[in-house]
Design an enzyme around this catalytic site. Structure first.
Site, PDB file in Angstrom:
ATOM      1  N   LYS A 198      44.556  34.647  51.527  1.00 52.31           N
ATOM      2  CA  LYS A 198      44.806  34.955  52.933  1.00 52.31           C
ATOM      3  C   LYS A 198      45.064  33.694  53.760  1.00 52.31           C
ATOM      4  O   LYS A 198      44.749  32.580  53.356  1.00 52.31           O
ATOM      5  CB  LYS A 198      43.657  35.787  53.494  1.00 52.31           C
ATOM      6  CG  LYS A 198      43.664  37.191  52.896  1.00 52.31           C
ATOM      7  CD  LYS A 198      42.700  38.147  53.548  1.00 52.31           C
ATOM      8  CE  LYS A 198      42.895  39.551  52.978  1.00 52.31           C
ATOM      9  NZ  LYS A 198      41.958  40.530  53.548  1.00 52.31           N
TER      10      LYS A 198
ATOM     11  N   ARG B  20      38.236  41.451  45.456  1.00 52.48           N
ATOM     12  CA  ARG B  20      39.622  41.894  45.282  1.00 52.48           C
ATOM     13  C   ARG B  20      40.494  40.650  45.265  1.00 52.48           C
ATOM     14  O   ARG B  20      40.556  39.919  46.257  1.00 52.48           O
ATOM     15  CB  ARG B  20      40.023  42.833  46.420  1.00 52.48           C
ATOM     16  CG  ARG B  20      41.437  43.387  46.332  1.00 52.48           C
ATOM     17  CD  ARG B  20      41.721  44.274  47.536  1.00 52.48           C
ATOM     18  NE  ARG B  20      43.035  44.886  47.468  1.00 52.48           N
ATOM     19  CZ  ARG B  20      44.164  44.327  47.904  1.00 52.48           C
ATOM     20  NH1 ARG B  20      44.119  43.107  48.451  1.00 52.48           N
ATOM     21  NH2 ARG B  20      45.320  44.958  47.810  1.00 52.48           N
TER      22      ARG B  20
END
Length: 275
Positions: free
Chosen positions: A216, A251
């Site tokens: 991210k 994840r």
């Protein structure tokens, strides 16, 4: 599957985006053969679940219709299920979740926590499958406008508790629920780090917690603008710290590196840490 997932944390969820526009791997797995091949590879590398998504939720992304999303994910999930790969579906739509579960998915990963399509709670309740409720405040095209908090951890905790109550009221059992703090969704980098440092406060709600930091943008900021595919080492570090703080699962795009790091953590006695 639900009991197995509860019994063997940390669960590694591998990311499989069958979209042309996801922030890290959009366009890499848009045909069935490449998507299935990558899903099988993720399982072989150590993924307990392969999370199949057919709609990008990167900041600024525009929505696709339900028919397009379904057409992207269902053939992949069906083929992976036939190959013995456990899959989850990454969707906010009840219709997509229902079609994916019918095709063989075993978990619904809803980044909206039921807010985008409340009927998804009924689908999950009837299926009896695990259900990831992520903290969310709005769709991708406007979510960063909503990144305003006076106490991000306290407010995320409170808002997740509201989503839990709504799911329970719709008939979802408590033992189906998994919580996700929603890193990057209506969050600044500072918010993401605060949630990471105080992850134990979310674990304290009493539900399994999924930690999803993979590649991210806040990791890119930390690394002087490094592009998404070059953030895997930082992802592995944040994931391992989350596991050590009590996360149920992570994840990730880089399943092999994560599985290796978890093996090292186990070999050292699985110590619990705080950031």
């Amino acid at each position: 599957m639900l009991d197995l997932m509860r019994a063997t944390p940390p669960v590694v969820m591998g990311v499989l985006n069958v979209t042309p526009d996801s922030f890290s791997d959009g366009g890499l797995y848009t045909d069935l053969d490449s998507a299935v091949r990558h899903g099988v590879e993720l399982r072989e590398q150590g993924a307990h679940l392969v999370d199949v998504g057919g709609e990008s939720t990167r900041p600024g992304a525009l929505r696709v219709d339900a028919e397009t999303e379904t057409a992207r994910v269902v053939p992949v999930i069906r083929a992976l299920a036939e190959a013995g790969v456990a899959t989850s579906v990454d969707t906010t739509r009840a219709a997509v979740a229902a079609a994916a579960l019918k095709a063989g998915a075993v978990l619904v990963n809803d980044v909206s926590g039921g807010l985008a399509d409340p009927d998804i709670r009924r689908v999950v309740a009837e299926a009896g499958c695990p259900y990831v409720i992520m903290h969310w405040r709005g769709h991708s095209d406007r979510m960063q406008e909503l990144a305003t908090y006076h106490d991000v951890v306290g407010q995320v905790r409170a808002e997740l508790s509201e989503r839990v109550d709504e799911a329970l009221a719709a008939g979802v059992r408590p033992d189906q629920l998994i919580l996700d703090p929603g890193l990057g969704f209506a969050k600044t980098a500072e918010h993401n780090w605060a949630l990471s440092r105080r992850l134990d406060e979310l674990v304290g709600l009493g539900f399994p917690v999924l930690f999803a930091a993979s590649r991210k943008s806040y990791l890119g900021l930390l690394l002087d603008g490094r592009p998404a595919p070059e953030r895997d080492a930082a992802t592995t570090a944040t994931s391992l710290l989350a596991v050590a703080a009590g996360a149920w699962g992570v994840r990730v795009h880089d399943v092999l590196g994560t599985a290796d790091a978890i093996a090292v953590w186990r070999a050292t006695g699985s110590p619990r840490l705080r950031w």
